[in-house]
Design a protein around this motif. Structure first.
Motif, PDB file in Angstrom:
ATOM      1  N   ARG A   5     -10.449  -0.865  -5.602  1.00 49.91           N
ATOM      2  CA  ARG A   5      -9.962  -1.760  -5.207  1.00 49.91           C
ATOM      3  C   ARG A   5     -10.526  -3.146  -5.593  1.00 49.91           C
ATOM      4  O   ARG A   5     -10.150  -4.217  -6.033  1.00 49.91           O
ATOM      5  CB  ARG A   5      -9.750  -1.960  -3.730  1.00 49.91           C
ATOM      6  N   LYS A  46      -0.309   4.965   1.385  1.00 52.06           N
ATOM      7  CA  LYS A  46      -1.545   5.115   1.352  1.00 52.06           C
ATOM      8  C   LYS A  46      -2.237   4.116   2.578  1.00 52.06           C
ATOM      9  O   LYS A  46      -1.601   3.135   2.661  1.00 52.06           O
ATOM     10  CB  LYS A  46      -2.215   4.874   0.141  1.00 52.06           C
ATOM     11  N   SER A  47      -3.203   4.358   2.859  1.00 48.47           N
ATOM     12  CA  SER A  47      -3.990   3.613   3.761  1.00 48.47           C
ATOM     13  C   SER A  47      -4.656   2.077   3.131  1.00 48.47           C
ATOM     14  O   SER A  47      -5.074   1.303   4.005  1.00 48.47           O
ATOM     15  CB  SER A  47      -5.204   4.268   4.648  1.00 48.47           C
ATOM     16  N   GLU A  48      -4.760   2.296   2.042  1.00 50.73           N
ATOM     17  CA  GLU A  48      -5.374   1.127   1.442  1.00 50.73           C
ATOM     18  C   GLU A  48      -4.629   0.720   0.168  1.00 50.73           C
ATOM     19  O   GLU A  48      -4.230   1.656  -0.707  1.00 50.73           O
ATOM     20  CB  GLU A  48      -6.908   1.357   1.074  1.00 50.73           C
ATOM     21  N   ASN A  49      -4.532  -0.329  -0.158  1.00 47.83           N
ATOM     22  CA  ASN A  49      -3.753  -0.820  -1.432  1.00 47.83           C
ATOM     23  C   ASN A  49      -4.984  -1.206  -2.309  1.00 47.83           C
ATOM     24  O   ASN A  49      -5.676  -2.233  -2.480  1.00 47.83           O
ATOM     25  CB  ASN A  49      -2.990  -2.251  -1.311  1.00 47.83           C
ATOM     26  N   GLN A  50      -4.893  -0.372  -3.651  1.00 48.55           N
ATOM     27  CA  GLN A  50      -5.957  -0.365  -4.456  1.00 48.55           C
ATOM     28  C   GLN A  50      -5.355  -1.124  -5.710  1.00 48.55           C
ATOM     29  O   GLN A  50      -6.038  -1.472  -6.632  1.00 48.55           O
ATOM     30  CB  GLN A  50      -6.590   0.863  -4.813  1.00 48.55           C
ATOM     31  N   SER A  96      -7.254   6.296  -7.676  1.00 44.68           N
ATOM     32  CA  SER A  96      -7.472   6.768  -6.302  1.00 44.68           C
ATOM     33  C   SER A  96      -8.729   7.665  -6.085  1.00 44.68           C
ATOM     34  O   SER A  96      -9.265   7.635  -5.116  1.00 44.68           O
ATOM     35  CB  SER A  96      -6.223   7.495  -5.882  1.00 44.68           C
ATOM     36  N   ALA A 134       0.972  -1.315   0.022  1.00 43.36           N
ATOM     37  CA  ALA A 134      -0.142  -0.245   0.000  1.00 43.36           C
ATOM     38  C   ALA A 134       0.873   1.280   0.163  1.00 43.36           C
ATOM     39  O   ALA A 134       0.347   2.414  -0.309  1.00 43.36           O
ATOM     40  CB  ALA A 134      -0.965  -0.081   1.067  1.00 43.36           C
ATOM     41  N   ASN A 144       0.233   3.300  -4.203  1.00 42.70           N
ATOM     42  CA  ASN A 144       0.196   1.893  -3.977  1.00 42.70           C
ATOM     43  C   ASN A 144       1.552   1.460  -5.015  1.00 42.70           C
ATOM     44  O   ASN A 144       1.657   1.857  -5.967  1.00 42.70           O
ATOM     45  CB  ASN A 144      -0.919   1.243  -4.601  1.00 42.70           C
TER      46      ASN A 144
END
Length: 592
Positions: free
Chosen positions: A72, A35-39, A66, A32, A247
């Motif tokens: 995701r 960033k807080s989330e891996n897309q 994003s 990730a 990411n």
């Protein structure tokens, strides 16, 4: 088959243990980052057995945008769907056909989800992602690309880009111009390139390649050549240290071994897997079958009527002839007949019977078709009416189109290979010359061998060009012509074509030139179907069938038909006579 978002790498040295198959080493890693989330999403699949030869090794990476809260999901769906559905497509399709159809179906689903979620007017918040995939099959890499994830090839201490980003620059800002789920239809970049042992391909998202020079990536791969998983992690970490705020995903695949031999060797284990079945002497017992009588014999095979010892079902049992046993190429093609029959489903094609027992010999088992060949039907009906011919041709076309939909060409359509049952059902019964695009792609043939009967073989095939659906159209046209006239449209000349000039010199004999009442528009349809130039034949098999039913204005003639069309032989005899008289008159004038 190994597959998934974290597929294990192939063991080093796999090429030496299985030299006749494709062998690869894979390393991949995703993070990730800041960033807080891996897309991002990625995955690889390395199948076993025949699927490795016929479908190859697949890798895919997707990058969600994003601005979308569901990107995701879009990226994971794209990768998982591609890896699952690609291997579910027909073995007879080429990689390009299978890959394009799967990606288009994924795109349609993602776009539909965006519209159902109420984000149809704002795709930036919908199920949208970039997508790139590599399929390694035989000695070729097949690349699919949509968006700005990239595919590279390692070239020394540099990375050679194999894809171009789909981005637009407006007002000094860069925008994604193409992505999965963005529109109901998608344009997919596709290319193929040959591969060699030692080749390395790299797939990455922009969080990696926009922050890390290619030479750094190449150096890290070389440093960790024995552990590509470590190489992938090192590349991601280096990109993070270089300031990447996105990411990060990278996949590395190295070719450690390439397949050898014929496609049939790869698919069925080789012609030496089982010895050819012996020539049988009915009545007798053979591998659980009660062989009742011989149905047919030729230089390529012997066919027997047999009954299964367990179920009592009557089947046709086909064994290779003695002549075939000394020809490895033809023997391998014989092995493919049952494989092909299992992959098509049409009432107008011969059905394969699934084996109930292990076999110790090479032979083919199919359904037994009661009836007569089209050749016998033509003997019994020397002057058939048009409706009967239309019906037979229409059913024949339905069977052949079922092959074409699987990217297969029959290659030997002739009256002897067509059966007509007492109920009037038409079936194509021989697949000995069928060419499947997916199999040829797995192991390309060296030179195009003509396996069909020359009188029904299209001129382009006699010139060494690959058979196509238009070649089958030519054969169907010749069959229809012969049913109506009792002769061949070019006589014996077509089978002797060996040069393009000879092909261009072919002269069509009009079907209506004898006493049979054949309308000019029917003759025009036949002439078009058997034209020596494949590009001037009908645009589809269905078009030919339609032209046999409804008069096509371009084939309708009025008034006098020139002698050159009605009887080309007599026309050219007349021209020759006139020229001879002119020469004689000039000689008389010169010498008094």
């Amino acid at each position: 088959m190994r597959s998934g978002l974290e597929a294990a790498p192939a063991p080093p040295g796999a090429a030496s243990s299985r030299p006749r198959t494709l062998a690869v080493a894979i390393g991949q890693h995703s993070d990730a980052g800041r960033k807080s989330e891996n897309q991002d999403s990625h995955g690889a699949a390395v199948p076993d057995g025949p699927a490795l030869a016929l479908k190859g090794v697949a890798l895919a990476v997707a990058d969600g945008i994003s601005s979308s809260p569901v990107s995701r999901i879009a990226a994971e769906t794209a990768v998982k769907s591609f890896l699952d559905q690609y291997y579910a497509t027909s073995d007879t399709w080429t990689v390009e056909t299978a890959g394009q159809r799967v990606i288009r179906s994924v795109n349609a689903w993602l776009h539909g989800e965006t519209r159902r979620s109420g984000q149809g007017e704002d795709p930036d918040r919908g199920h949208v992602c970039t997508f790139s995939a590599v399929v390694l099959k035989a000695r070729t890499a097949h690349l699919f690309h949509v968006g700005d994830a990239r595919i590279f090839r390692l070239a020394g201490r540099a990375l050679e880009p194999l894809t171009e980003d789909h981005r637009l620059t407006l007002g000094g800002r860069s925008y994604l111009g193409r992505a999965l789920g963005m529109a109901p239809e998608i344009a997919i970049d596709y290319r193929s390139l040959p591969i060699a042992e030692g080749d390395v391909l790299v797939l990455s998202t922009d969080g990696v390649h926009e922050h890390l020079p290619g030479r750094v990536v190449a150096d890290l791969i070389a440093e960790h050549a024995d552990d590509l998983e470590l190489a992938a992690r090192s590349i991601v970490e280096a990109a993070l240290e270089a300031g990447s705020d996105d990411n990060l995903t990278v996949q590395i695949v190295r070719v450690d071994g390439l397949p050898e031999g014929d496609a049939v060797d790869l698919v069925e284990g080789g012609a030496e897997a089982c010895p050819p079945a012996p020539i049988l002497s009915p009545p007798c017992e053979f591998e659980g079958y009660r062989v009742l009588r011989q149905i047919h014999a030729s230089h390529r095979s012997h066919i027997y009527l047999a009954a299964d010892g367990e179920s009592g079902e009557q089947v046709a049992l086909k064994v290779p002839s003695v002549d075939l046993r000394g020809d490895a190429a033809l023997l391998r093609q014989f092995m493919m007949e049952e494989w092909i029959a299992r992959r098509v489903d049409s009432p107008h094609l011969l059905k394969s019977i699934a084996p109930r027992r292990a076999r110790s010999h090479l032979y083919v088992v199919t359904e037994h078709v009661e009836g007569i060949t089209l050749r016998q039907w033509m003997y019994d009906n020397p002057a058939p009416d048009l409706p009967a011919v239309r019906d037979i041709v229409g059913q024949l076309v339905k069977g052949v189109r079922a092959l074409h939909r699987k990217q297969m060409v029959h290659g030997d359509l002739r009256p002897e290979n067509v059966m007509i049952t007492p109920q009037g059902l038409v079936k194509v019964i021989d697949f000995g010359s069928v060419r499947a695009a997916g199999v040829l792609e797995a192991a390309p043939a060296e030179g195009e061998q003509v396996l069909g009967t020359l009188q029904y073989t299209a001129p382009e095939c006699l010139l060494g060009e690959p058979a196509s659906w238009r070649s089958d159209l030519f054969a169907i046209g010749v069959i229809a012509y012969e049913m109506l006239t009792g002769r061949l449209p070019y006589g014996a000349q077509a089978s002797r074509v060996r040069t393009r000039d000879e092909a261009r010199a072919l002269r069509y004999a009009p079907a209506a030139q004898d006493s049979r009442a054949i309308p000019p528009w029917i003759d025009g349809a036949l002439r078009c179907a058997v034209h020596p130039d494949p590009t001037r034949r009908h645009e589809a098999l269905s078009e030919f069938v339609a032209d046999l039913k409804i008069p096509n204005p371009r084939f309708a003639r009025t008034g006098f038909t020139p002698l050159a069309e009605r009887d080309p032989v007599r026309f050219w005899q007349g021209v020759s006579l006139v020229l001879a008289l002119i020469v004689f008159a000039l000689l008389v004038r010169m010498f008094g």
